[in-house]
Each structure stands twice: as C-alpha cells, then as structure tokens.
Design an enzyme around this catalytic site. Structure first.
Site, PDB file in Angstrom:
ATOM      1  N   HIS A  44       6.680   5.194  -5.078  1.00  9.26           N
ATOM      2  CA  HIS A  44       7.105   5.705  -6.385  1.00  9.26           C
ATOM      3  C   HIS A  44       7.848   7.039  -6.336  1.00  9.26           C
ATOM      4  CE1 HIS A  44       5.355   2.562  -8.765  1.00  9.26           C
ATOM      5  NE2 HIS A  44       4.144   2.757  -8.270  1.00  9.26           N
ATOM      6  N   GLN A 145      -3.261  -3.047  -2.013  1.00  8.15           N
ATOM      7  CA  GLN A 145      -3.483  -2.671  -3.409  1.00  8.15           C
ATOM      8  C   GLN A 145      -3.447  -3.918  -4.288  1.00  8.15           C
ATOM      9  OE1 GLN A 145      -1.615   0.990  -4.271  1.00  8.15           O
ATOM     10  NE2 GLN A 145      -1.755   0.795  -6.482  1.00  8.15           N
ATOM     11  N   GLU A 147      -3.409  -5.114  -8.030  1.00 13.59           N
ATOM     12  CA  GLU A 147      -3.075  -4.484  -9.305  1.00 13.59           C
ATOM     13  C   GLU A 147      -2.355  -5.424 -10.266  1.00 13.59           C
ATOM     14  OE1 GLU A 147      -0.445  -1.196  -8.411  1.00 13.59           O
ATOM     15  OE2 GLU A 147       0.399  -2.241  -6.684  1.00 13.59           O
ATOM     16  N   ASP A 173      -1.333  -0.320 -13.221  1.00 15.89           N
ATOM     17  CA  ASP A 173      -0.598  -1.588 -13.236  1.00 15.89           C
ATOM     18  C   ASP A 173      -1.508  -2.747 -13.618  1.00 15.89           C
ATOM     19  OD1 ASP A 173       1.988  -0.756 -12.682  1.00 15.89           O
ATOM     20  OD2 ASP A 173       1.650  -0.723 -10.530  1.00 15.89           O
TER      21      ASP A 173
END
Length: 253
Positions: A44, A145, A147, A173
C-alpha cells in the site's frame, strides 16, 4: 533475528508495526521503539524495489526482524523481498488454498518449494549461497493475509496447507468484503474474525491480526491470536502530531 520464525510458529506473543514511509530513518526510529518486528508495506505504500532492500538493511542495523508485505501473489515480488534479506513475507488477499500453496512455493527452496537461487543480499551477494540455502527454509516466515469473503469461506482448506506459518486477518478489507463495515457490522465482523482465528489454531498455525490501536490486542489474545501488527509509522506520526498540537493549543487557551 534467527529465532523470529520459531517465536511465530511457537505462538509467542509478538507485536510489530507496518512501515510505510519509504526511508531508512523511519525504519530506524520504529526499530528502536521496542517492537518485536517490523513489516515493510510494499503493498500500500509508495516504496520502490530498491528501497525495500535499504529499509531491510536499516532494520538489520538494530537487530529487529523485518518482514515485507508484498504487493500481491506474484512469485517475483516474494523472491525480491526475500532476496533483500527480509526475515519473512506477508502475502495479501489469499482467498483459496491454491493461492496459499503458491505463497509457500515461492518462499521455500526445493524440495519444499520453488524459490529461485540467486546472489542477492540475503545470500551475501553470492558469497554465502550454500550457507543461506541450508537454513533459509527454517528461518523464513511465511504469513498469508485472509481478508475476503472467499477467504473466509475457504479458511479450512487454506489453513490445511503445509508450510504456512501465520494466517493474518485484515479486518478492514474483510469488513468491506462481507458487508460488515462500521458499527452496524461489528458483530458480523467479530464473528468472522473468530472463525478465522479458531480454524487457524485448530490447524496448528499461528493466528495474527492488524490492530489500529492497542486496545483490541487483549481481546484477540484471549481467543488465541499471538501475532499482532499495530498501526503503522504514518499512523503513529499522525496521532502523535495531532495529540501534541491539541495539547499545545490547550496550553495557549
């Protein structure tokens, strides 16, 4: 540093933070704060590939393990992060068992995976390739992850994949994906997180979660989570600046 993976898979309680500011000074400041590890956020933040290596090097100076959250599932990104000397990777948006297996293959050398051998920084630019190969599979942390709603539905199959060390929940998310954003969705989101953490632990994996503040850490520890990423350098910078600015204005008043 060498014990980081053993602490993760042994479910030692660990608190780290994301590093998003693309400069080694930010890494050094965070590394001296008492955190157990750092996770450089390549997904990000506006961080270039060459800066990843510089930031990992800055963490190494202070003997704080640095992971890298890679931009996606591409094996090339995973290998680049590990070749930089990172102690592990966090692979985002894992929604299927096949994607989880891919993350393992890209992170482990044969016979456990398909990671390519190269003269990167991790291997001493070629001087220590045999030594690095001998221990890398035992030292590198593979965290994924979960999400998405699809990941939630497939958590049993994902958690069963051999070679995954940590399954990490991304509440932001996940809340959007399962339509549980905001206070009205809190119960639904908490139930989803409990499901992911419970299944993860049942399969012998370490469970982790992102926390924007310290308060939820105790709540998730109580159900078995042990791997926490607390906010980020930018969030700490903003919160600290805002709090001190407000305090100064109170003094003026």
């Amino acid at each position: 540093m060498s014990e980081f993976r053993q602490k993760c898979i042994g479910k030692t309680s660990l608190v780290g933070s994301f590093v998003a500011i693309p400069h080694p000074v930010a890494v050094e400041v965070m590394a001296q704060s008492g955190l157990d590890f750092l996770c450089i956020d390549w997904e990000h933040a506006q961080i270039s590939r060459d800066m990843i290596e510089t930031m990992v090097r800055a963490a190494d100076v202070h003997r704080v393990p640095a992971m890298v959250r890679v931009p996606g599932h591409a094996p090339e990104a995973i290998q680049a992060a590990l070749d930089s000397g990172a102690q592990g990777v966090l692979v985002p948006r894992i929604s299927t068992a096949a994607q989880a297996a891919m993350a393992v293959k890209a992170s482990r050398y044969p016979p456990k995976g398909e990671r390519g051998v190269g003269p990167g920084r991790a291997a001493g630019y070629g001087y220590r390739i045999p030594e690095y190969l001998a221990g890398a599979n035992d030292r590198i942390v593979v965290a994924i992850q979960v999400e998405t709603s699809e990941g939630l539905a497939n958590i049993g199959a994902i958690a069963a994949i051999d070679g995954i060390d940590v399954i990490f929940v991304g509440p932001g998310d996940l809340s959007i994906s399962i339509d549980a954003l905001g206070p009205k969705g809190a119960d639904r989101l908490n139930a989803a997180i409990r499901t992911i953490v419970g299944v993860t632990i049942a399969h012998g994996k370490a469970a982790g979660i992102f926390c924007t503040s310290p308060q939820p850490v105790g709540q998730w520890t109580a159900i078995g989570a042990s791997f926490f990423i607390l906010a980020s350098d930018t969030m700490f910078l903003g919160a600290g600046a805002a709090a001190n600015c407000a305090a100064a204005r109170d003094e003026l008043a």
